[in-house]
Design an enzyme around this catalytic site. Structure first.
Site, PDB file in Angstrom:
ATOM      1  N   GLY A 100       1.186  -0.785   0.153  1.00  0.00           N
ATOM      2  CA  GLY A 100      -0.172   0.042  -0.100  1.00  0.00           C
ATOM      3  C   GLY A 100       0.482   1.152   0.083  1.00  0.00           C
ATOM      4  N   SER A 101      -0.235   2.415   0.563  1.00  0.00           N
ATOM      5  CA  SER A 101       0.644   3.899   0.609  1.00  0.00           C
ATOM      6  C   SER A 101       2.161   4.005   1.298  1.00  0.00           C
ATOM      7  CB  SER A 101      -0.343   4.560   1.071  1.00  0.00           C
ATOM      8  OG  SER A 101       0.352   6.182   1.171  1.00  0.00           O
ATOM      9  N   THR A 102       3.270   4.810   1.105  1.00  0.00           N
ATOM     10  CA  THR A 102       4.596   4.955   1.315  1.00  0.00           C
ATOM     11  C   THR A 102       3.858   6.265   3.036  1.00  0.00           C
ATOM     12  OG1 THR A 102       4.503   7.151   0.335  1.00  0.00           O
ATOM     13  CG2 THR A 102       5.474   4.653  -0.314  1.00  0.00           C
TER      14      THR A 102
END
Lengths: 135, 395
Positions: A63-65
């Site tokens: 997923g997102s950083t």
């Protein structure tokens, strides 16, 4: 029975606690509630479980950083896992663990992941590169 | 990973907490990807600016780095939660404004230029071909790797900051020729003319191929704005770090054409648009500027709005530098006179104003993904012309 495994240090430190094992990757941004430390991703095998204070064992992050910041938010509220063990590390969780000072290791032998169960007592010594299942 | 004696000293903390943390992050990432060493970079671009995303804990962490941490290379910053000149007009609450300004000031203290844009390559931070850099903001990463031929991995806000503080990044992936190898060919069998069509093309490619690097044939007439939409879409839907385009991107012909092939035609594009369209009746904002609108886009919008009045809320987002340039060119009057709103420094995705909306009509496929996924909004993707026409009261 006490079994010792070699591992690779990603983020330094030592911790002892009860294992929480996820067979699936974890997305911290959107997948873990930073207010409660619970897994909130629908359909996740650990849905509704709290990762706080556990030795959290899962294959890798996804997923997102922004997930790195979620780990930091959990840590500052005392809701983070005590240590993280990954099958193979990726930067989202690795950076999150480093900035939050959470011990983290990866690259353990396959047998470890076959043997370890949620609830086992596990000791992680990232500095020495050792994980012990105390059973 | 090999470290020089100087790098070992930094890691051991001889230069203080900020540099040792930064080095620890670079070393961990280098280890994960089996990098051989660190290489020097010539610029960095940092994301994770909005207080909405990083929260109080993120602010405190950045602040602990800023006590002694100073960046070693020119470094720019992604959008924040509001327009720093117009937060009142945007209806942002004062507490959020104070926290957000604190975050921006912490970055400023570290020597970072607060550009607050996701398109720094238009003006503020343009790398050259072959330069090694460390950039976050996935759409910009894909654009500069592809169109410009700069070398960067897909950094997070924190890893890009770590690289900026040290002036180096681990050597692996997109910094190496092997890491830039295309693995499949996309044949585009449609004449693409509109910006949003490039966004949909990126969506279709990424959905099929994930983060693998494509060689795209049949888009050699594309301009930078079109490739901006393509890059944003590839990065959002596939995590694709770059693409090659025949006859267009530097060095596309240094690699053999991959045999695995996928054809995309006009019918596919039509289907793609349909997949990116929710309910149009439920739209309360038309939004242009994801990624931030270029001067050309602002010019076009200004021409279309000349002498007209919007009937529905129209919001345009761009960078501060381009906004000032557009003002000098006299492009803003038409937009303001028509009742349009223009904001710099921010966008609807990272701003709290997105929370009050129910639906958005936009030219951006990237905006579709985030407004729907993170804000749970009703979103409809259409071309710039259709968006403006709808704002003016058309259907």
């Amino acid at each position: 029975m006490r079994v010792k495994y070699r591992c690779r240090r990603i983020s330094g430190g030592c911790a002892k606690g009860l294992a929480l094992v996820s067979p699936e990757p974890i997305s911290f941004y959107g997948g873990v509630d930073p207010e409660t430390g619970k897994i909130v991703e629908e359909g996740h095998p650990l849905y509704g479980k709290s990762i706080s204070g556990k030795i959290l064992i899962f294959p890798h992050g996804k997923g997102s950083t922004v997930g790195s910041y979620i780990i930091l938010r959990l840590a500052k509220r005392g809701l983070a896992p005590k240590a993280i063990i990954n099958l193979y590390a990726e930067p989202i969780v690795a950076v999150g663990a480093i900035i939050s000072e959470i011990p983290m290791v990866d690259s353990l032998p396959k047998e470890f992941f076959e043997k370890v169960r949620s609830g086992d007592r596990v000791v992680v010594d990232a500095d020495k590169g050792e994980v012990v299942i105390q059973g | 990973m090999y470290l020089t004696r100087e790098e070992e000293k930094i890691l051991a903390g001889e230069y203080g907490y900020a540099y040792s943390k930064a080095m620890e992050i670079l070393v961990a990432i280098g280890k994960i990807y089996k990098a051989s060493k660190l290489i020097e970079i010539s610029s960095a671009h940092i994301s994770g600016v909005s207080y909405k995303n990083i929260g109080e804990e993120g602010l405190k962490f950045l602040s602990s780095l800023a006590i002694e941490g100073r960046v070693r290379v020119p470094t720019t910053l992604n959008p924040a939660g509001f327009d720093t000149h117009k937060w009142k007009e945007m209806g942002i609450n004062k507490e959020f404004v104070e926290k957000q300004m604190e975050v921006i000031n912490i970055f400023r203290r570290m020597g970072i230029r607060p550009t607050l844009t996701c398109t720094p390559y238009y003006k503020e931070n343009l790398p050259s071909k072959g330069e090694h850099v460390a950039w976050a903001e996935s759409s910009a990463v894909t654009l500069i790797n592809s169109l410009i031929g700069a070398y960067t991995n897909r950094e997070s806000g924190i890893s890009a900051l770590a690289a900026a503080l040290i002036g180096k990044t681990p050597l692996y992936g997109l910094h190496t020729p092997e890491g830039r190898q295309p693995t499949y060919t996309i044949q585009v069998k449609a004449k693409l003319r509109k910006l949003s069509e490039y966004g949909v093309l990126g969506y279709l490619i990424a959905k099929e191929m994930g983060n693998k690097i494509p060689l795209i044939k049949g888009i050699d007439n594309a301009n930078m704005d079109m490739l901006k939409y393509l890059s944003a879409s590839l990065a959002t839907y596939g995590g694709t770090p770059m693409f090659h385009a025949e006859g267009l991107t530097p060095g596309y012909d240094t690699y053999e054409e991959p045999r695995d092939k996928l054809t995309i035609d006009g019918e596919d594009l039509k289907r793609g648009f349909e997949e990116l369209r929710d309910d149009l009746d439920n739209v309360d904002m038309v939004w242009i500027g994801c990624p931030h609108a270029s001067l050309e886009e602002l010019k076009y919008i200004s021409e279309v709005l000349d002498g007209k009045r919007v009937k529905r809320r129209l919001v345009i987002t761009t960078s501060r530098v381009l906004l000032d340039e557009a003002r000098e060119m006299g492009l803003l009057d038409n937009i303001y006179n028509a009742g349009g709103e223009i904001y710099a420094d921010t966008c609807i995705i990272v701003s709290p104003i997105g929370e009050a909306l129910s639906g958005v009509l936009t030219s951006s496929t990237k905006a579709y993904y985030y407004l729907k996924g993170v804000h749970k909004l009703n979103v409809y993707v259409a071309d710039l012309d259709e968006c403006l026409n709808y704002a003016l009261g058309g259907n």
